[in-house]
Design a protein around this motif. Sequence first.
Motif, PDB file in Angstrom:
ATOM      1  N   CYS A   1      43.413  54.155  28.154  1.00 32.65           N
ATOM      2  CA  CYS A   1      44.482  53.162  27.945  1.00 32.65           C
ATOM      3  C   CYS A   1      45.872  53.770  28.074  1.00 32.65           C
ATOM      4  O   CYS A   1      46.161  54.814  27.510  1.00 32.65           O
ATOM      5  CB  CYS A   1      44.328  52.531  26.556  1.00 32.65           C
ATOM      6  SG  CYS A   1      45.675  51.418  26.129  1.00 32.65           S
TER       7      CYS A   1
ATOM      8  N   CYS B   1      49.837  49.414  28.120  1.00 33.78           N
ATOM      9  CA  CYS B   1      50.726  48.548  28.891  1.00 33.78           C
ATOM     10  C   CYS B   1      50.862  47.183  28.237  1.00 33.78           C
ATOM     11  O   CYS B   1      51.820  46.476  28.475  1.00 33.78           O
ATOM     12  CB  CYS B   1      50.209  48.402  30.313  1.00 33.78           C
ATOM     13  SG  CYS B   1      48.736  47.362  30.428  1.00 33.78           S
TER      14      CYS B   1
ATOM     15  N   CYS C   1      46.553  43.383  28.469  1.00 31.43           N
ATOM     16  CA  CYS C   1      45.362  42.722  27.911  1.00 31.43           C
ATOM     17  C   CYS C   1      45.726  41.789  26.752  1.00 31.43           C
ATOM     18  O   CYS C   1      45.057  40.783  26.530  1.00 31.43           O
ATOM     19  CB  CYS C   1      44.315  43.751  27.489  1.00 31.43           C
ATOM     20  SG  CYS C   1      44.875  44.963  26.276  1.00 31.43           S
TER      21      CYS C   1
ATOM     22  N   CYS D   1      43.446  44.953  33.286  1.00 22.81           N
ATOM     23  CA  CYS D   1      43.684  46.321  32.813  1.00 22.81           C
ATOM     24  C   CYS D   1      43.918  47.270  33.984  1.00 22.81           C
ATOM     25  O   CYS D   1      43.077  47.407  34.866  1.00 22.81           O
ATOM     26  CB  CYS D   1      42.503  46.812  31.975  1.00 22.81           C
ATOM     27  SG  CYS D   1      42.719  48.517  31.450  1.00 22.81           S
TER      28      CYS D   1
HETATM   29  S1  SF4 Z   1      45.419  46.392  29.679  1.00 25.26           S
HETATM   30 FE1  SF4 Z   1      45.128  46.884  27.495  1.00 25.26          FE
HETATM   31  S2  SF4 Z   1      43.490  48.399  27.515  1.00 25.26           S
HETATM   32 FE2  SF4 Z   1      44.240  48.318  29.624  1.00 25.26          FE
HETATM   33  S3  SF4 Z   1      45.821  49.925  29.698  1.00 25.26           S
HETATM   34 FE3  SF4 Z   1      46.867  48.040  29.179  1.00 25.26          FE
HETATM   35  S4  SF4 Z   1      46.965  48.045  26.910  1.00 25.26           S
HETATM   36 FE4  SF4 Z   1      45.406  49.543  27.522  1.00 25.26          FE
END
Ligand code: SF4
Lengths: 509, 245
Positions: free
Chosen positions: A334, A337, A340, A396
Motif C-alpha cells: 500500500c 493513496c 480505495c 488500487c
Molecule cells: S487503493 Fe487503498 S490499498 Fe491501494 S494503495 Fe491506495 S490506499 Fe493503499
Amino acid sequence: MTAAGARRGRPAAGGQGPHGSMPTYLGMPAFPEAARAALADSQLRRNLAHATHTIREKRARAVAELDDWERLRQAAKAIKDHTLAHLGTYLLRLEENVTRAGGHVHWARDAAEANAVVARLARGAGADTVVKVKSMATQETGLNEALAAAGVTAIETDLAELIVQLGHDLPSHILVPAIHRNRAEIREIFRREMPDAPAGLTDDPPRLTAAARTHLRQAFLSAKAGISGANFAIADTGSLVVVESEGNGRMCVTLPETLISVVGVEKVLPSWRDLEVFLALLPRSSTAERMNPYTSVWTGVTPGDGPREFHLVLVDNGRTDTLADPVGRQALRCIRCSACLNVCPVYERAGGHAYGSPYPGPIGAILSPQLRGIADPVDASLPFASSLCGACYEVCPVAINIPEVLVHLRARVADGKRKKIISSERAVFQASGWVLRSPWRLRAAQRAGAAGRRLAGRSGRIRRLPPPLSGWTDTRDAPAPPPESFRAWWARTRGGASRGRGNGQDGGS
Amino acid sequence: MTAARDQILARIRAANAARAAGDTPRAGDTPRAGDTARATGDADSAYAALPRDYRRAHHDPASTDIVELFAGRAADYRAVVERVPSGAVAAAVARILQARAPDTDGVPRFVVPGGLPPEWLAEVPDGVELAGDDPPLSSAELDRVAGVVTGCAVAIAETGTIILDHGPAQGRRALTLVPDFHLVVVRAGQVAADLADAFARLDPARPHTLISGPSATSDIELIRVEGVHGPRNLHILLADTGASS
Ligand code: SF4
C-alpha cells in the motif's frame, strides 16, 4: 459535535498484536455499532458523499489519461512484491546509503520504541515544539501523545490535520483527514481554538486557508526540529521522498535544524528509477492530479541547505507479522493513496471514524487487524466492514486484492473463536471465498441475494435468516441486500460515468 | 538499538524464508555465512528482470512539441506561463518583477541565488532591488522579500512539473520556499518528455524539489485553494531558442 463525534475518544495505547501496537480509539465501539451511529449522522453523510464522489470522478479522468495505466500498476506491484521478498537486503542498503550521506538510522520494533527514539532526538535537539507534516506512521504510533508526555508539543501543519488537532478530533480519511468537517464547522473550530484568527473570519475556504497560513508561519520559521514520514525511501541512493500539496511538508523538511523521519519498513524501494513508476501512480490515484504541487527529495544532509541533522527511524510495529502471512502480506504494498476509500460504498456511508484506527476504509479493514492483531473486538470486526464488492481492488494502484485479504482475515477471526454462532459465520465465509474466486459466481450470488429483500421488514433490515444463518441474525440485523448490487451498479455506470447511485443501497437505518 | 535492528531483520528473514519454503516462520532462524552476499546478488538479478513494459513517455518527443505540452500542463495548475525567445528573457524578467512592485511596501526586494545568468537580470530597473544569499539570509529576512528569481534543473512536459536540484541558479531550498512569489526561468532544452527521462537526468545525491503549480490545498470540502505555505504565485518563463513569443 456530530453524533459520531460524541462517541469518539482520544487515541490511547491499546490493542496489542503479537509485535505491533497502535492506538485503538478508546471508547470506540466495534465497527457495526460505530457505523450505525455514523449512518444516523446526516451531516457527516452529506460531507462524505460529496467528497468521495467528487474525487472518484476526478481520479477516473486522471487515470484514463494514461493508456498504459494497467502496465504501470503491474510494474508497481512487481516492484513492491520484489522489495518485500528481499526486504532485509534493501533495508540494509538504505541504512548504508543514508549513513554515508550523513544521516543517522534508528530501528524501532514497535510504537513505544519508535516514540521513545523520536522524543529523545527532539529533546536532544533542544526542541520544546516540533512542526509535523502529516504522516500515517506517526498517527499509527500515537507519537503526538507520547511527545506531549515527554514535554514536547507537536504542531500538525497539514491544513486538515490542523483542523483535526484544533478540533480535538480524530482523522477520518488518509488524504483528507477532516473530510467529515464542512466549512462552517471549520470556521467555528478556528474561531474557538486559534488565538490569532482574524476578526470577522468567514467560512470562505480561501480565508480559512489564509488564516492557517498566518497561524503556522512563525512556527515554521522558529522550529528547531521537524518530524515527517516518507512516501518512499530509496535504497540505492538513501533518498527520502515526501509527496504533498500545501508546502508545509517542504517547510518541515527544510527549515528546522533537525529533521526526524518516521518511516515504516515497507516504504523502501530498491532504486531511484522506481520513482518514474510510483510518482506516475500516486498523485493520479490520490488527489487525481497529474502531479501533486510539491515533492521533496533529500539524501542525508546537504551542507548549507536544509537541516544539519537527519534521523531516519525505521518502524516495524506489526509489519513483519504481516509479512509472515502469505495472503495478508500484500497489504504492505500500500502507498496510502486513499483511492480505495473514495470508491468504497461502506466507507462512504460509515465514515472514517467507524474503523477505529488511523487507517480507515478498505485498506484499514485489512491493515489494522494485521498490524494490531485481532484480539481486540474493534480489530476483529474490521474484516467484516465490507460488502466485498471489489471496487477497492479495481482502483488500487498497486493491485492489492483487498477482498481476498478480507475473506482470509475473516477466516482467521473465525478460527480464533470457537463459539456456535461463529461456525455458521464460517460457513458463510468459506462460501464467500468460493464465490469470490469467480466473478461470475459473485454476480450470480448477488442476484440471488437481491431475492433476500423479501425477507426484510419495512425497516429494510433482515431480522431473522433461515438456519444455519439464523445464528448470525440472532445477534445482529443484517442489512437487506440492495435491489442492485454495487458490482452491478459499477458495471452499469463504471463508477465515474454517472452520479447516479443504485436505489435502495442505503439498506438500513 | 542494535537489538531492535537485529530482531527486525531476523523477523523479516523468518517471514520470507517461511514463504519461500511454504512453511511456517521460525523466529529463531539464523542466516548461514555467505547468505548476505548471496541475498544481495539474488535481489539485484531479480530486480533487473522485473516487468517494465509501461511507456517511457506518454507523448513521443519526435511527434509532439513537448515544450508546448509543458507550457499547457503547467498552466493547467494556474501557474502563469510565458513563452519567450531566449533573447527576450531579460526584458520579461524586468517587466514581471516591476509588476510585483505594487504588492510590496517600499522598494521591492527579490532574492537572486548565486549562479543565476547575469544576462537574465540585465534590464532590471532601478526601482527593484536584488539581494544575493551570501552570506545566507535568515528565514525572517526571506519572509520579508517580495520574491525570488531562479532557474531550474529539469522540467517534465507530461505533468507540467519543474524540478529544482538546488544547484547553481536555484539556491538552497529555503529561497524558493519562504518568499511568496517565485519566478523560474526554464530553458527549452531542460524540458523532458516524461518522468522516466526527467529522473534519469538528475543526480540523486542532491536535494530536489518537484513543483507543479503554486502551493494548493483541497482540505476544505475538496475545494481547491491556491496558496497555502509555499509561494502563492508561480511564474514560469519558458525561454525558447529560436521560437517566437
Ligand atoms: S487503493 Fe487503498 S490499498 Fe491501494 S494503495 Fe491506495 S490506499 Fe493503499
